[in-house]
Scaffold this motif. Structure first.
Motif, PDB file in Angstrom:
ATOM      1  N   ALA A 313      33.531  12.341 -33.072  1.00  0.00           N
ATOM      2  CA  ALA A 313      32.285  13.087 -33.203  1.00  0.00           C
ATOM      3  C   ALA A 313      31.568  12.701 -34.494  1.00  0.00           C
ATOM      4  CB  ALA A 313      32.566  14.583 -33.170  1.00  0.00           C
ATOM      5  N   LEU A 314      32.316  12.695 -35.603  1.00  0.00           N
ATOM      6  CA  LEU A 314      31.688  12.334 -36.875  1.00  0.00           C
ATOM      7  C   LEU A 314      31.189  10.896 -36.829  1.00  0.00           C
ATOM      8  CD1 LEU A 314      34.187  13.933 -39.405  1.00  0.00           C
ATOM      9  CD2 LEU A 314      31.951  14.781 -38.735  1.00  0.00           C
ATOM     10  N   GLY A 317      27.865  10.358 -35.654  1.00  0.00           N
ATOM     11  CA  GLY A 317      26.848  10.988 -36.478  1.00  0.00           C
ATOM     12  C   GLY A 317      26.659  12.473 -36.245  1.00  0.00           C
ATOM     13  N   ALA A 318      27.684  13.134 -35.702  1.00  0.00           N
ATOM     14  CA  ALA A 318      27.593  14.588 -35.595  1.00  0.00           C
ATOM     15  C   ALA A 318      27.813  15.185 -36.979  1.00  0.00           C
ATOM     16  CB  ALA A 318      28.640  15.110 -34.628  1.00  0.00           C
ATOM     17  N   SER A 319      27.101  16.277 -37.272  1.00  0.00           N
ATOM     18  CA  SER A 319      27.391  16.966 -38.532  1.00  0.00           C
ATOM     19  C   SER A 319      28.681  17.748 -38.335  1.00  0.00           C
ATOM     20  CB  SER A 319      26.244  17.907 -38.892  1.00  0.00           C
ATOM     21  OG  SER A 319      26.159  18.928 -37.923  1.00  0.00           O
ATOM     22  N   GLN A 322      28.204  20.475 -35.918  1.00  0.00           N
ATOM     23  CA  GLN A 322      28.122  20.024 -34.516  1.00  0.00           C
ATOM     24  C   GLN A 322      29.488  19.613 -34.005  1.00  0.00           C
ATOM     25  OE1 GLN A 322      25.074  17.115 -35.235  1.00  0.00           O
ATOM     26  NE2 GLN A 322      23.576  18.255 -34.053  1.00  0.00           N
ATOM     27  N   MET A 323      30.255  18.967 -34.863  1.00  0.00           N
ATOM     28  CA  MET A 323      31.601  18.567 -34.471  1.00  0.00           C
ATOM     29  C   MET A 323      32.406  19.805 -34.053  1.00  0.00           C
ATOM     30  SD  MET A 323      34.551  17.103 -36.952  1.00  0.00           S
ATOM     31  CE  MET A 323      34.981  18.687 -37.654  1.00  0.00           C
TER      32      MET A 323
END
Ligand SMILES: Nc1ncnc2c1ncn2[C@@H]1O[C@H](COP(=O)(O)OP(=O)(O)OP(=O)(O)O)[C@@H](O)[C@H]1O
Ligand SMILES: [Mg+2]
Lengths: 425, 275
Positions: A313-314, A317-319, A322-323
């Motif tokens: 997820a990271l 580019g998930a914050s 969001q992750m």
């Protein structure tokens, strides 16, 4: 090093290892057997004692709804209605059934066959269909708890006569021969609140109280617990403070529940002046009690989400937020829910802390909301088990059966939910 | 004899990277980069440029810091407790470790493919469209579907999965999963793709497919790949960097590294004397 020698050694140790393993299997089987037997014993005992409570003794009488007898002339005048002598209806009908009874003492004994709530049942009947006024109707009216106890035990073949006179026993015999006394489904048990009279006592008040208290507990402890777990697991820096918090959460889980009751009494009732005996305060106290469980199980559920998913997820580019929201939470949810339901099951069975905050009061009315005085199932069981009337023995067991079926239902839901949510992939 | 050669392989203290570590038009530059895990140093004073549209391979013995190096390029090390990066790392002249830079944006520009295929436990479609969705790259469903198809095609997976887009990504074979992860990475149109041993969990056929893919992707992307297979490095990369105990020993065009290594440590490694 000859190979055959090693082989012999291995074979020798192998038989030993196999034997140890077989022994170990047997230990396990015996342990499970003992556990199962204990559960079976518990169930047999409770069902054996409590099954009678699901039926109650009723007497068939020809009731004439006589306005003079009750002392009313207008069915819409509530004041009249509540002042009316409703018990006169079944009493009169019973006396007509046994016309020979003349002495005051015998009349009183005859009246004692009836539950003193029988008149009010007839009042409800009449109010439901007012055209019955002045008419005669054959009705099954509720018998007194002593009669109930005697009649059930007599049907079972070992009559318990201690609280009845010979004459009452004879009357019951006559009624039985005429087919005018019988056991019917005990709807009072499920429709009424508590009562001093065992035959009129029901568990609805306690069941609704339990429900309201649990809803309160769940609404508070699940969101708080899950948020705390997420914060501690995903966002909090790992330092001395968070270590300290972690240790204390674990300690809290081990605190005896009565302490939470005292805490609730001191904080919610004495300081914040929340009223006693209401589901709000019960829910608050049980929230304190279940929070550690929920936090711990939720953290375990979050921890069990594979780190590779977080990295994935990271990596796109998930914050962090969001992750957690998109990937960690959905995977951790089944575990969290299971934890929450286990916590709720604990809360459902909890008695001690609720005694401290007044949920042990004798409450007849069924609570209508979170701020109505209420009691809960385990406390009701405690109260009934403590009552001297013999008829409460089977009631107690029946209430335990209801409580257990709630617990089983909750645990089944937990398993089902888990399967459901996990089956997605 | 053996003892003597081992002594010869000792690292000299004042080491300088040999070969062509710099280039004229770099995509990324690293200057004096040190990386620490708590107080243990994992990377020592690395200086290197990564050119635009180049495939650069990182090789070296296990534990020499290849993954650590790679993960500094999209700040994946931020997630590791106690990890500290000193020195300067820039992309297009912009400092990656400046407080002004948003890691979320950085990771959208520098995608990553991990050693073990790690698709989300969601549908194939959701796996690929997740990135575009969170970055708001597509306004409509049609746009999203277009990105989905384009990414899967680029990853060479479209033909195999086009009829089962709504089935779980975790239900694919290992090689397919890895290509799905590549599709997921390229769906956000990154400028650089980092790959940490992308084929180590795959069989030779799946590996060949991924290598083919890397070659194709290099037309549009800059790729940094860590690999344990020297053949793989030789097949896909333009330049190869050799790491040893946290130090960057040699960077040179790939053929040169594998045919005429400049540094004796590199030579020792590619001739299989350790690793
Ligand atoms: N999270 C961590 N915490 C502490 N030390 C770490 C951590 N990750 C890696 N290291 C150390 O940093 C050094 C470099 O590790 P790294 O994972 O970068 O090696 P690598 O070259 O990728 O090895 P491999 O080829 O086995 O993947 C090793 O000594 C390792 O022990
Ligand atoms: Mg590695």
């Amino acid at each position: 090093m000859s190979d055959s020698k090693t082989l012999i050694k291995i074979q020798h140790s192998l038989t030993q290892r196999n034997r140890a393993e077989a022994r170990f299997h047997w230990y396990g089987r015996i342990a499970i057997l003992i556990g199962l037997m204990a559960v079976a014993l518990l169930f047999i005992d409770i069902v054996g004692k409590g099954h009678g409570a699901f039926r109650a003794t009723y007497i068939n009488l020809d009731i004439r709804y006589d306005a003079d007898l009750i002392g009313i002339d207008n069915l819409s005048d509530t004041e009249q209605l509540s002042a009316g002598n409703w018990q006169a209806l079944p009493k009169t009908a019973l006396r007509e059934r046994f016309p020979d009874v003349s002495s005051r003492r015998d009349k009183r004994r005859l009246n004692n066959l009836l539950s003193n709530g029988a008149g009010f049942d007839l009042k409800d009947r009449l109010l439901a269909s007012p055209r019955l006024l002045g008419k005669t109707e054959s009705v099954w009216v509720l018998a007194d708890d002593d009669i109930d106890t005697y009649y059930k035990s007599w049907l079972d073949g070992n009559a318990y006569e201690a609280r009845l006179t010979g004459q009452q026993i004879q009357w019951i015999g006559e009624l039985h021969e005429q087919g005018s006394i019988k056991l019917k489904f005990n709807s009072n048990l499920f429709n009424r609140g508590d009562s001093r009279e065992p035959e009129q006592a029901g568990i609805r008040g306690a069941a609704v109280g339990s429900f309201l208290t649990l809803v309160m507990t769940l609404m508070l402890s699940f969101p708080i617990g899950v948020c705390a777990a997420i914060y501690l697991e995903e966002f909090a820096p790992k330092n001395r403070w968070t270590d300290f918090i972690e240790v204390n959460i674990n300690n809290l889980a081990a605190v005896p529940s009565i302490i939470f009751g005292l805490l609730g009494l001191a904080i919610f009732i004495n300081f914040f002046h929340v009223p006693r005996s209401v589901p709000i305060v019960g829910g608050l106290v049980l929230t304190l009690m279940t929070l550690p469980t929920i936090i711990i199980t939720s953290r375990a559920a979050i921890k069990s989400v594979p780190p590779s998913i977080r990295e994935a997820a990271l990596g796109v580019g998930a914050s962090r937020y969001q992750m957690v929201l998109h990937h960690v939470l959905p995977l951790a949810l089944p575990g969290m829910l299971t934890g929450a339901i286990i916590g709720m099951a604990q809360a459902l069975g909890e008695t001690a802390p609720l005694l401290m905050i007044g949920m042990v009061a004798f409450i007849v009315d069924i609570p209508n909301g979170f701020s109505d005085p209420a009691t809960v199932l385990p406390v009701q069981i405690f109260l009934w088990a403590d009552s001297p009337e013999r008829a409460f023995v089977e009631k107690t067991s029946a209430a335990i059966m209801v409580l257990l079926s709630f617990l089983i239902a909750m645990n089944t839901t937990a398993v089902w939910l888990r399967r459901r949510l996990e089956r997605r992939w | 004899m053996k003892l003597k050669s081992e002594q010869a392989l000792e690292l000299d203290e004042s080491h300088v990277t040999v070969g062509q570590s710099f280039c004229d038009d770099p995509k990324m530059t690293m200057r004096n980069v040190d990386v620490f895990y708590s107080d243990k140093q994992a990377i020592y004073d690395v200086n290197i440029d990564i050119a635009k549209n180049e495939v650069i391979a990182m090789i070296g013995p296990s534990g020499c810091g290849k993954s650590t190096f790679l993960r500094t390029l999209n700040r994946m090390n931020d997630t590791v407790e106690g990890c500290r990066v000193d020195g300067q790392i820039c992309m297009d002249g912009q400092d990656l470790y400046s407080p002004k830079l948003d890691v979320v944006e950085l990771r959208a520009r520098v995608g990553m493919v991990f050693q073990k295929p790690n698709p989300f436990p969601k549908s194939i479609r959701d796996n690929v469209t997740y990135g575009p969705k969170i970055h708001g790259l597509a306004d409509t469903r049609v746009d999203l579907d277009e990105i989905l198809e384009k990414s899967l095609r680029k990853a060479g997976l479209w033909e195999e999965v086009k009829d089962r887009l709504d089935q779980p990504g975790t239900g694919l074979s290992g090689g397919q999963q890895q290509r799905l992860c590549i599709a997921r990475a390229i769906a956000v149109s990154p400028e650089v793709i980092l790959m940490d041993e992308p084929c180590s969990a795959l069989d030779p056929i799946a590996t060949a497919k991924i290598e083919e893919l890397i070659k194709e992707l290099s037309q549009n992307f800059t790729i940094a790949i860590v690999t344990h297979s020297m053949q793989q490095a030789a097949r896909v990369s333009h330049r190869t960097a050799y790491f040893h105990l946290g130090k960057l020993i040699e960077v040179n065009p790939t053929e040169q590294v594998f045919t005429m290594p400049k540094h004796q440590l590199t030579e020792a490694y590619i001739t299989g004397r350790f690793g």
